[in-house]
Design an enzyme around this catalytic site. Structure first.
Site, mmCIF file in Angstrom:
data_model
loop_
_atom_site.group_PDB
_atom_site.id
_atom_site.type_symbol
_atom_site.label_atom_id
_atom_site.label_comp_id
_atom_site.label_asym_id
_atom_site.label_seq_id
_atom_site.Cartn_x
_atom_site.Cartn_y
_atom_site.Cartn_z
ATOM 1 N N TYR A 37 1.101 -1.033 -0.356
ATOM 2 C CA TYR A 37 0.349 -0.226 -0.136
ATOM 3 C C TYR A 37 1.289 1.534 0.151
ATOM 4 C CZ TYR A 37 -3.557 3.430 1.498
ATOM 5 O OH TYR A 37 -3.993 4.845 1.882
ATOM 6 N N ASP A 38 1.552 1.388 0.722
ATOM 7 C CA ASP A 38 3.028 2.311 0.787
ATOM 8 C C ASP A 38 3.877 2.858 -0.501
ATOM 9 O OD1 ASP A 38 1.598 2.663 3.487
ATOM 10 O OD2 ASP A 38 3.841 1.653 4.586
ATOM 11 N N SER A 83 -30.769 14.825 20.107
ATOM 12 C CA SER A 83 -30.735 13.776 20.974
ATOM 13 C C SER A 83 -31.414 12.991 21.220
ATOM 14 C CB SER A 83 -29.976 14.570 22.104
ATOM 15 O OG SER A 83 -30.796 14.983 22.583
ATOM 16 N N LEU A 84 -30.848 11.610 21.928
ATOM 17 C CA LEU A 84 -32.356 10.853 21.975
ATOM 18 C C LEU A 84 -33.355 10.445 23.307
ATOM 19 C CD1 LEU A 84 -30.862 7.904 20.231
ATOM 20 C CD2 LEU A 84 -32.382 9.473 19.053
ATOM 21 N N GLU A 113 -30.200 -0.569 16.605
ATOM 22 C CA GLU A 113 -28.300 -0.659 16.434
ATOM 23 C C GLU A 113 -28.108 -0.454 17.520
ATOM 24 O OE1 GLU A 113 -27.841 3.163 14.290
ATOM 25 O OE2 GLU A 113 -29.760 3.118 12.898
ATOM 26 N N LYS A 115 -26.343 1.489 20.557
ATOM 27 C CA LYS A 115 -25.646 3.420 20.897
ATOM 28 C C LYS A 115 -24.550 2.479 21.120
ATOM 29 C CE LYS A 115 -27.724 6.779 23.772
ATOM 30 N NZ LYS A 115 -25.868 6.983 23.699
ATOM 31 N N ASP A 117 -20.852 5.085 21.747
ATOM 32 C CA ASP A 117 -20.299 5.631 23.476
ATOM 33 C C ASP A 117 -19.213 6.620 22.463
ATOM 34 O OD1 ASP A 117 -20.282 7.097 25.346
ATOM 35 O OD2 ASP A 117 -19.762 5.312 27.092
ATOM 36 N N ARG A 136 -21.336 18.361 17.484
ATOM 37 C CA ARG A 136 -22.642 17.720 17.338
ATOM 38 C C ARG A 136 -22.996 19.805 18.255
ATOM 39 N NH1 ARG A 136 -26.432 17.029 22.103
ATOM 40 N NH2 ARG A 136 -28.820 17.170 20.824
ATOM 41 N N TYR A 227 -25.103 6.585 10.378
ATOM 42 C CA TYR A 227 -26.099 5.971 10.496
ATOM 43 C C TYR A 227 -26.980 6.762 10.160
ATOM 44 C CZ TYR A 227 -25.344 9.023 15.050
ATOM 45 O OH TYR A 227 -25.221 9.864 16.123
ATOM 46 N N LYS A 291 -35.167 2.700 16.057
ATOM 47 C CA LYS A 291 -35.686 4.092 14.677
ATOM 48 C C LYS A 291 -37.265 3.882 14.333
ATOM 49 C CE LYS A 291 -30.856 6.086 14.317
ATOM 50 N NZ LYS A 291 -30.010 6.248 13.122
ATOM 51 N N LYS A 315 -31.297 1.963 26.687
ATOM 52 C CA LYS A 315 -30.262 1.763 27.829
ATOM 53 C C LYS A 315 -30.256 0.713 27.983
ATOM 54 C CE LYS A 315 -27.555 5.277 27.815
ATOM 55 N NZ LYS A 315 -27.729 6.171 28.806
ATOM 56 N N CYS A 409 -19.834 26.084 56.167
ATOM 57 C CA CYS A 409 -19.376 25.133 54.597
ATOM 58 C C CYS A 409 -17.611 25.087 54.654
ATOM 59 C CB CYS A 409 -19.863 26.335 53.857
ATOM 60 S SG CYS A 409 -18.859 26.383 51.872
ATOM 61 N N CYS A 412 -15.913 27.874 52.788
ATOM 62 C CA CYS A 412 -16.316 29.557 53.400
ATOM 63 C C CYS A 412 -16.397 29.918 54.404
ATOM 64 C CB CYS A 412 -17.069 30.511 52.589
ATOM 65 S SG CYS A 412 -18.933 30.193 52.693
ATOM 66 N N CYS A 425 -25.251 25.943 51.371
ATOM 67 C CA CYS A 425 -24.416 27.317 51.574
ATOM 68 C C CYS A 425 -24.725 28.545 50.937
ATOM 69 C CB CYS A 425 -23.071 26.967 51.472
ATOM 70 S SG CYS A 425 -21.624 28.913 52.138
ATOM 71 N N CYS A 431 -18.272 32.859 48.778
ATOM 72 C CA CYS A 431 -18.125 31.739 48.807
ATOM 73 C C CYS A 431 -16.844 30.467 47.555
ATOM 74 C CB CYS A 431 -18.846 30.328 48.543
ATOM 75 S SG CYS A 431 -18.537 28.613 48.838
#
Length: 581
Positions: A37-38, A83-84, A113, A115, A117, A136, A227, A291, A315, A409, A412, A425, A431
């Site tokens: 290939y190279d 988003s879904l 499909e 999902k 990540d 996105r 997709y 879908k 999920k 707190c 502070c 607080c 703070c």
């Protein structure tokens, strides 16, 4: 004659190299060795250097990374990248199915499909040539990362038109991922170079794709699956299955492991299959995307402002592991809520080492009865945020006294107050922990998008007394930053440049960055569109606010109270005195 022969050879080499690219990156069945290939690639490079006018934008030689850029431009998407809607409960999936049956008046046909990540991107082709790519972002606009995407071998620089005509304009959506073996190799290399490793493959893919120097991106083996078609000229496709076929015909790798389904039972069965395969795959997934297969039916059911009504993410349950709590401490967030946090013996959950987990609030600590030294079951909620699920019983072990929230707190020293189950607080603008959180939120991607100003640097600026309130951020000088740990002249200049860019703020981003209670990205955008200016919004009463879609009585009350609070008004006035435009 010689020039004609060279042009013919260049054309042959490009076709051959593109064929081998497809076999290697898309079909995973290479026919020749890397060395062979190279040799083809070097010959093409040599001929194009001899005849530079014959070089074309879609030539395989043009995939080589360019020079670093100062910043990513903002790109408006060809169509919204929504988003879904998602849930891990089967009951939510059945409600989604029932809504579609009711809306369509018939049983729908689905495409399923995995999902993935990774990081969602839009890639746009004009007359078959890759012209731009973007993240996105907020769904309407993203960062222009064209130079980085061009380095990904699985992204064709020019679409193949032999099997199917190529539209004049084509915008597609894909998911950029880093395979697990490549992720581990990258982290090993970073550690060997004395650099911090990435927490998980998704972060590694996102960090790689958002490098200002595309040469760094080119060194890392990103992959991508496509997709969806976001927009196209005259595209006669009617189903998702046809979309996958078209993407493959054009030289793109469609979403893997996809299959059709017609019943909820088939979806649940596929979900179970993928869950069982999850730890054997060489890329991360966190559920199943369901879908509508019929594209015309998708238009019929439409979308909300956030989610398409025709798709649902089913999920996986969060990954869980058992470890021991070594200490429980209190952490102050930007809104003043003090959260109990379990510091634990490090444990790996789904490829990520976890050593801290939230216990939510004092009532949750009491309900779960988690104490220092306890054995606990921990999960990553949504596969991201670690949380303690429950205590694991150890009969006969002597336990210490129950954990109690502090009276003052930890940042502070102000006396804490209780608001329902939360401990708060009230010292919001003095703070240090809250100021650092506010800085980080104002600098976040959906707000002013100030690159290089994350949690660690925000905390450092507050600890050193350089930023006591948000307006101080815009008064920083290079001399303030250079002496700080982790800064040099260049990094200081880069941060200041990012702050100056962020100071030219869109109203919606500025509103979100202020951290107004109840106001997220979508509400901030709606408020900006309705009122048109910050001055008009500051003067609005609850009745006027409730004219904005999605703003109810409680939200209107919170917004009015925010702008009426004298300390908030003083901070806004200082910001608008030439600091933020």
């Amino acid at each position: 004659m010689k020039r004609r022969a060279v042009a013919q050879r260049i054309d042959e080499l490009r076709r051959e190299i593109r064929r081998h690219d497809r076999l290697y990156y898309v079909e995973d069945r290479p026919e020749i060795s890397d060395e062979a290939y190279d040799e083809l690639f070097k010959e093409l490079q040599r001929l194009e250097q001899e005849q530079p006018d014959l070089c074309s934008p879609d030539s395989p030689t043009q995939r080589v990374a360019g020079q670093p850029v100062a910043a990513f431009p903002t790109v408006v998407h060809a169509a919204p990248m929504l988003s879904l809607d998602s849930d891990k409960d089967e009951a939510a999936l059945r409600r989604f199915h029932e809504r579609l049956v009711k809306a369509l008046g018939r049983e729908p046909r689905y495409t399923l499909e995995p999902k993935l990540d990774g990081l969602s991107v839009e890639v746009v082709y004009e007359e078959g040539l890759l012209t731009r790519a973007s993240t996105r972002g907020d769904g309407l606009r993203g960062e222009g990362i064209t130079a980085n995407v061009r380095t990904i071998g699985a992204v064709p620089l020019g679409l193949e038109g032999e099997r199917r005509p190529v539209p004049g304009i084509l915008a597609v959506r894909g998911e950029v991922i880093l395979r697990l073996a490549d992720f581990e190799a990258l982290n090993e290399r970073l550690l060997a170079e004395g650099k911090p490793p990435f927490a998980n493959p998704r972060n590694a893919a996102a960090g790689t794709l958002r490098q200002l120097d595309p040469r760094i991106t080119a060194e890392r083996p990103l992959d991508v699956y496509f997709y969806d078609v976001l927009a196209a000229d005259h595209l006669p496709l009617s189903t998702q299955q046809e979309v996958f076929a078209a993407l493959a015909d054009w030289g793109m790798k469609p979403s893997p492991l996809a299959r059709p389904a017609t019943t909820v039972e088939e979806i649940v069965a596929f979900h179970g299959e993928l869950l069982a395969q999850r730890d054997t795959l060489d890329f991360e997934i966190d559920g199943v995307v369901v879908k509508l297969d019929d594209l015309a039916a998708r238009d019929e059911v439409g979308a909300t402002a956030r989610h398409p009504r025709w798709a649902f993410a089913f999920k996986f349950p969060p990954r869980k592991e058992v470890t021991r709590v070594e200490r429980i401490t209190a952490s102050v967030g930007r809104t003043g809520v003090v959260t109990p946090v379990a510091l634990m013996r490090p444990v790996e959950i789904g490829g990520v080492t976890v050593a801290r987990a939230t216990l939510h609030n004092r009532e949750e600590v009491e309900r779960k009865d988690v104490r220092e030294g306890d054995l606990v079951r921990v999960q990553r909620a949504g596969d991201v945020i670690p949380q303690v699920v429950e205590r694991v019983e150890e009969p006969g072990r002597e336990r210490p006294d129950p954990f109690r929230m502090p009276a003052a707190c930890p940042s502070c020293g102000t006396a804490l107050v209780e608001r329902g189950p939360f401990t708060v607080c009230p010292n919001g603008f003095d703070c240090p922990a809250q100021v650092a959180g506010r800085i980080q939120h104002l600098a976040s991607r959906d707000a002013l998008d100030i690159a290089g100003l994350g949690e660690e640097r925000a905390r450092l600026l507050v600890e050193r007394g350089l930023v006591r309130s948000l307006p101080d951020l815009f008064d920083l000088q290079e001399g303030d930053l250079v002496p700080l740990p982790g800064f040099a002249a260049r990094s200081a200049a880069n941060l200041l440049q990012g702050i100056r860019r962020g100071a030219d703020a869109e109203l919606a981003r500025f509103l979100y960055g202020l951290g107004i209670p109840e106001v997220g990205v979508k509400v901030a955008r709606d408020l900006a569109a309705h009122f048109g200016s910050l001055a008009a919004l500051r003067q609005a009463d609850e009745a006027a606010l409730m004219q904005v879609p999605g703003v109810g009585p409680r939200m209107a009350e919170q917004i009015v109270a925010f702008f009426a609070e004298p300390r908030n008004a003083a901070v806004l006035d200082r910001l608008l005195e030439g600091r933020v435009r």
